[in-house]
Every structure is written in structure tokens, then in C-alpha cells.
Design a protein around this motif. Structure first.
Motif, mmCIF file in Angstrom:
data_model
loop_
_atom_site.group_PDB
_atom_site.id
_atom_site.type_symbol
_atom_site.label_atom_id
_atom_site.label_comp_id
_atom_site.label_asym_id
_atom_site.label_seq_id
_atom_site.Cartn_x
_atom_site.Cartn_y
_atom_site.Cartn_z
ATOM 1 N N PRO A 1 0.819 -1.217 0.000
ATOM 2 C CA PRO A 1 0.000 0.000 0.000
ATOM 3 C C PRO A 1 0.852 1.267 0.000
ATOM 4 O O PRO A 1 0.410 2.325 -0.431
ATOM 5 C CB PRO A 1 -0.794 -0.110 1.315
ATOM 6 N N TYR A 2 2.081 1.124 0.434
ATOM 7 C CA TYR A 2 3.006 2.261 0.504
ATOM 8 C C TYR A 2 3.736 2.477 -0.818
ATOM 9 O O TYR A 2 4.606 3.324 -0.932
ATOM 10 C CB TYR A 2 4.061 1.990 1.608
ATOM 11 N N LEU A 3 3.396 1.662 -1.828
ATOM 12 C CA LEU A 3 4.146 1.734 -3.086
ATOM 13 C C LEU A 3 3.200 1.541 -4.272
ATOM 14 O O LEU A 3 3.351 0.628 -5.076
ATOM 15 C CB LEU A 3 5.240 0.650 -3.083
ATOM 16 N N GLN A 4 2.195 2.385 -4.322
ATOM 17 C CA GLN A 4 1.228 2.268 -5.412
ATOM 18 C C GLN A 4 1.709 3.069 -6.623
ATOM 19 O O GLN A 4 2.293 4.144 -6.472
ATOM 20 C CB GLN A 4 -0.141 2.787 -4.947
ATOM 21 N N LEU A 5 1.478 2.523 -7.801
ATOM 22 C CA LEU A 5 1.906 3.213 -9.022
ATOM 23 C C LEU A 5 0.940 4.345 -9.360
ATOM 24 O O LEU A 5 -0.225 4.305 -8.988
ATOM 25 C CB LEU A 5 1.977 2.225 -10.182
ATOM 26 N N GLN A 6 1.449 5.347 -10.061
ATOM 27 C CA GLN A 6 0.650 6.499 -10.471
ATOM 28 C C GLN A 6 0.905 6.750 -11.954
ATOM 29 O O GLN A 6 1.927 6.340 -12.492
ATOM 30 C CB GLN A 6 1.054 7.762 -9.682
ATOM 31 N N GLU A 7 -0.022 7.436 -12.573
ATOM 32 C CA GLU A 7 0.122 7.772 -13.996
ATOM 33 C C GLU A 7 1.147 8.883 -14.197
ATOM 34 O O GLU A 7 1.749 9.006 -15.248
ATOM 35 C CB GLU A 7 -1.208 8.262 -14.575
ATOM 36 N N ARG A 8 1.302 9.711 -13.156
ATOM 37 C CA ARG A 8 2.214 10.856 -13.269
ATOM 38 C C ARG A 8 3.137 10.894 -12.067
ATOM 39 O O ARG A 8 2.977 10.141 -11.125
ATOM 40 C CB ARG A 8 1.416 12.170 -13.301
ATOM 41 N N GLY A 9 4.101 11.824 -12.127
ATOM 42 C CA GLY A 9 4.959 12.031 -10.961
ATOM 43 C C GLY A 9 6.149 11.069 -10.952
ATOM 44 O O GLY A 9 6.420 10.358 -11.920
ATOM 45 N N MET A 10 6.835 11.042 -9.833
ATOM 46 C CA MET A 10 8.097 10.306 -9.711
ATOM 47 C C MET A 10 7.952 8.802 -9.941
ATOM 48 O O MET A 10 8.850 8.130 -10.400
ATOM 49 C CB MET A 10 8.674 10.553 -8.306
ATOM 50 N N ILE A 11 6.806 8.249 -9.605
ATOM 51 C CA ILE A 11 6.657 6.795 -9.624
ATOM 52 C C ILE A 11 6.051 6.292 -10.941
ATOM 53 O O ILE A 11 5.906 5.085 -11.149
ATOM 54 C CB ILE A 11 5.823 6.356 -8.386
ATOM 55 N N ALA A 12 5.759 7.225 -11.866
ATOM 56 C CA ALA A 12 5.117 6.816 -13.129
ATOM 57 C C ALA A 12 6.072 5.974 -13.977
ATOM 58 O O ALA A 12 7.282 6.022 -13.810
ATOM 59 C CB ALA A 12 4.697 8.067 -13.901
ATOM 60 N N GLY A 13 5.488 5.206 -14.880
ATOM 61 C CA GLY A 13 6.305 4.418 -15.815
ATOM 62 C C GLY A 13 6.455 2.989 -15.342
ATOM 63 O O GLY A 13 5.875 2.574 -14.342
#
Ligand SMILES: Cc1ncc(COP(=O)(O)O)c(C=O)c1O
Length: 485
Positions: A331-343
Motif C-alpha cells: 500500500p506504501y508503493l502504489q503506481l501512479q500515472e504521473r509524478g516520480m513513480i510513473a512508468g
């Protein structure tokens, strides 16, 4: 008294640190430029060893003192695999550009578990380059690993889960209906057994098939083993072909294995830790014809690409399965469409979450040297092995005990009878190492034991081989003349 200074690990004096760092680079360049002049290996004296057993330092020391201690107690006693006369086991011989890459990667500090970073793009580019080298399509997935053992483990996990035909992640291997079997020649690297043990399939899941007189898997024996296992209610899952066995450099017949796997409905995996990069050398690419038909391949850049340790890689032709087998997000590492974690989240393709930026050292070396140069270096190593083999064949006291089909030469001194021969050749190997003359290792092939030289070293010249063979003969003579104690 309370310390109200907000501390950091950054240096208090950046200018002094810059000067010291420049000195480190100067001395590293010096070290490499003079590598040929130094002994190949130096045993570590006990008093130096003792210096490395002190307990955890609680108090600080100036960095130049720490560096001085490193130079005296550590840097003076390296393995020597960057030395031109290192041919033991199977190592790469490193390169300075990649060493700079390692430094820059550490300064960059990115965690390659994932992230929308330049570093993540570089890793994916390097994986794409490795696909080109192995003849794999761009649609294949892949990941860099710490080395070949981890690369093969990742591949075998995918193969095991696909062969099981149910959700192994959820159910576990206890639900396997039939025991799985992986086939390889009796020359296969030990990391495959380890991987199958770790995967809960047991060492017996690896069926070692007899090899021929060139140490390649015997296809008749392979077909017979598969048929026998099916008849016994086992489930054949995969054939592992090796592109350059560790012992003698043998390369299995990939076209024939791929045909057999097609007929039998089995996964074809190639352990290309040594020879997975052979297609870089156009004059030797035919040796691995058919590698491009494999479902997966493990490649070790820290071997024939001379990447400083560590750097392995695995490529898999079923990207969906590869992802489905390793993907995991708390839950602490969910992917996002944008931002640092995208891709693309790179940790979704292997076992490790936090991962270093080891791609940079490979990327920089390829960019600087060009891939053709790596191909020429591979050809040079194969030519050096042939050169040594010719010298040995022409020598009355030396004998090859395995065919030299790639870059590995296995030979022995024959002055003593069969019983004493093994002890003589072991003693020659150890004296060569202890005197800092050269580092061969030793091995046994079809019952014959002797020295083994793996030419995987961009610094080696013919003169190194000439001097080495003279040393071998001279040390043997010395041992033979010693009074028996
Ligand atoms: C053919 C082969 N496969 C796998 C491995 C294991 O690779 P690593 O040592 O990078 O884990 C080696 C190591 O020498 C090897 O020669």
C-alpha cells in the motif's frame, strides 16, 4: 551538553574533499596503468588481516586516513582479475570507464526498483541492447540482476510457474500435479541446481544428461530422458542449453534443442552467461545459431563484457508472464500515472525491490567503445586460447585434456605417471598463484585433472601466454627434482 548542530553525511569542507577525490582518481589511474608490472596476486599477511578485524568504529576519522588504510590493507591485496595473466574460473577483467560509471551511479543514488528517472530509462535501454545482442525481439521483457545465478533463478521461476499451469504464487508448489523436470548437460553450471532447490523443486528436478566428447549435450540421451520421465509420470518442463560451459567452453546445439522443444512442447532456456554475447563477434556468431529461438536467456555482462562486478541480465520472451510472476506492490508503493513513480516499475521483473544503477557502467562502456570493439575482444580471446592450445600441442611435456572449442584451455604437465599427475598439476597451479606469476585455476574433465585457463581478459597478450608456459614447465621441473619429504 546537547548537540544542537543538525548533522549530515556531507563533508564539512567540500574543497578538501574535492582535492582528495581527485587524488583517488589519479591513484586509480596509476594503479590501472601499471597493472602489468605488479605481481598477479599477493597473499595477505596475518598482521594486515588483523587490521581488518577491529570492531565497529564509533568515533570519526579523517577520510584521507580511511583512504590510506584502504590502500594499505585492501587495495594491495586484490583478486587480480584485472591483471593480464588472470585466467582462473571465469571472471571479466573490468574496465575504467565502467568504474567511473559505478562511481557516477552511486553519486546519482537512484534506486532502480522503479521511478520516473533517467537511470530507469538507461536500464531499459541496456536491456534492449542485450536483446539485440542475443537476437531477441524488442517485445521480450528483461531485467538486470546481480549476476548469472540470479538471472537463471528469475528465468526458472517463470518457467516453473508457466509449466505448473495454475497460480503457483497463490497455491504454492504443493499443488503441483506432477513433479517438474528441467534438462541440461552434465556440464551445466551449479547455479541451476541451486535455483531449482530454492524454487522448491528439489535437486532431482535437474536431469543432467550425458555430454559428448566435446562436452555438448547428447541429443539422443536428452530425447530418451524426456521420454522416460513422461513414461514415469513426471512432467518435462524445460531444456537448458549452455552457450559456453564453465569447465571447457562447450556450446550446445541450440537449433537441435529448439526443434526438440518445439516437438515436445517444452520451454527452451539458454544459459548464456559466458557465450550469450558471442553474436557480437561476427566470425563466431554461428557458434550460437539458434539462441534467438530460446524462450529465455541469461547473460552475464560481468564476464565477457568486462563490466566490473556485479552485472547479470535475463531476457524473457513472455513479458506478460514475467510481469505477472513478480509484480507486487504494498500500500506504501502504489503506481501512479504521473509524478516520480510513473512508468514501468523495474522491480516487477525480479526478486529484488531496491536495485542499484548498474546499467550505467554497461551503458557508458558500450557508448564509448562501440559494440564492435567488444566483438573484436571476444575474437581475440578465442584466438589466444587457440594460440595457447597450439603451443601446448607442440610441447613434449604438456598435453591438452579437453578440446579447445572456445576460449578455455585445459591442459596438464605429463612428466609424472597418472597417479602423481594430479598432485603435480595442483602444485604447479598453486605455486604460479603464490609467486604472483599468473592465476590459472584447475579442473577435471572426463577423469583427467590439470590446469584450466579461461581467456576472458582484454589485457592478455601472446607474450603473457609464452611466459606462462615457460613458468609452468620450470616449476614442474623444480617440483620433480625436490626431494620427497
Ligand atoms: C555458464 C555459467 N552460468 C552461470 C554462472 C553463474 O553466474 P554468476 O557467478 O554471475 O552468478 C556462471 C559463473 O561462472 C557460469 O559460468
Amino acid at each position: 551538553m546537547l548537540n544542537n548542530v543538525e548533522e549530515t553525511l556531507d563533508p564539512a569542507d567540500w574543497e578538501a574533499t574535492r582535492a582528495l577525490a581527485h587524488r583517488m582518481v589519479d591513484e586509480a589511474v596509476e594503479h590501472l596503468a601499471q597493472v602489468r608490472e605488479r605481481p598477479e596476486w599477493t597473499p595477505m599477511p596475518d598482521d594486515v588481516r588483523a587490521r581488518l578485524k577491529t570492531s565497529l568504529p564509533t568515533d570519526p576519522a579523517p577520510l584521507d586516513e580511511v583512504y590510506g588504510e584502504y590502500r594499505e590493507a585492501v587495495a594491495a591485496y586484490p583478486m587480480g582479475n584485472i591483471h593480464p595473466r588472470f585466467w582462473g574460473w571465469y571472471m571479466g577483467s573490468s574496465n575504467f570507464t565502467s568504474a567511473l560509471g559505478d562511481f557516477l551511479a552511486a553519486v546519482d543514488g537512484s534506486n532502480l526498483g522503479g521511478g520516473n528517472t533517467g537511470a530507469a530509462q538507461v536500464e531499459q535501454q541496456v536491456v534492449d541492447w542485450l536483446k539485440e545482442i542475443a537476437g531477441f525481439p524488442k517485445s521480450a521483457s528483461g531485467t538486470l540482476t546481480s549476476g548469472g545465478s540470479m538471472a537463471n533463478l528469475v528465468a526458472h521461476t517463470v518457467i516453473r510457474n508457466l509449466a505448473a499451469g495454475f497460480d503457483v504464487r497463490k497455491e504454492g508448489i504443493a499443488s503441483l500435479k506432477k513433479p517438474l523436470r528441467f534438462y541440461a548437460s552434465d556440464q551445466v553450471h551449479s547455479c541451476h541446481q541451486k535455483a531449482l532447490e530454492v524454487l522448491g523443486l528439489g535437486a532431482k528436478a535437474l536431469v543432467e544428461v550425458a555430454s559428448d566428447d566435446h562436452q555438448r549435450i547428447r541429443l539422443d540421451a536428452l530425447a530418451a530422458a524426456i521420454a522416460q520421465d513422461r513414461a514415469n509420470g513426471l512432467q518435462p518442463a524445460c531444456v537448458i542449453g549452455t552457450a559456453g560451459t564453465t569447465n571447457t567452453g562447450a556450446i550446445d546445439d541450440f537449433t537441435a534443442i529448439a526443434d526438440l522443444c518445439d516437438r515436445e512442447g517444452l520451454w527452451f532456456h539458454v544459459d548464456g552467461c559466458i557465450g550469450g554475447v558471442l553474436r557480437l563477434a561476427p566470425d563466431h556468431a554461428h557458434l550460437v545459431a539458434g539462441i534467438e529461438r530460446a524462450g529465455s536467456v541469461a547473460i552475464d555482462p560481468h564476464k565477457w563484457l568486462h563490466t566490473p562486478f556485479e552485472a547479470g541480465a535475463v531476457l524473457i520472451k513472455d513479458p506478460e508472464a514475467h510481469f505477472a510472476i513478480f509484480e507486487m506492490h504494498g500500500p506504501y508503493l502504489q503506481l501512479q500515472e504521473r509524478g516520480m513513480i510513473a512508468g514501468k516499475f523495474l522491480a516487477d521483473y525480479g526478486l529484488e525491490l531496491s536495485r542499484g544503477f548498474c546499467a550505467l557502467k554497461i551503458w557508458m562502456a558500450f557508448k564509448e567503445q562501440g559494440s564492435a570493439k567488444f566483438g573484436r575482444l571476444i575474437s581475440k580471446d578465442i584466438a589466444l586460447a587457440r594460440y595457447m592450445a597450439n603451443q601446448i600441442e607442440a610441447h613434449p611435456l604438456l598435453e591438452l585434456f579437453a578440446p579447445v572449442d572456445l576460449n578455455i584451455v585445459c591442459f596438464r604437465h605429463v612428466a609424472m605417471d597418472e597417479n602423481a599427475s594430479s598432485a603435480l598439476n595442483t602444485e604447479i597451479t598453486l605455486r604460479l598463484q603464490e609467486r604472483g606469476l599468473a592465476v590459472p585455476s584447475d579442473t577435471t574433465v572426463q577423469g583427467k585433472h590439470g590446469l584450466r585457463c579461461a581467456f576472458n581478459n582484454h589485457r592478455t597478450r601472446r607474450e603473457d601466454i609464452d611466459g606462462f608456459l615457460k613458468d609452468v614447465v620450470q616449476i614442474a621441473q623444480e617440483i620433480i627434482l625436490e626431494p620427497v619429504s
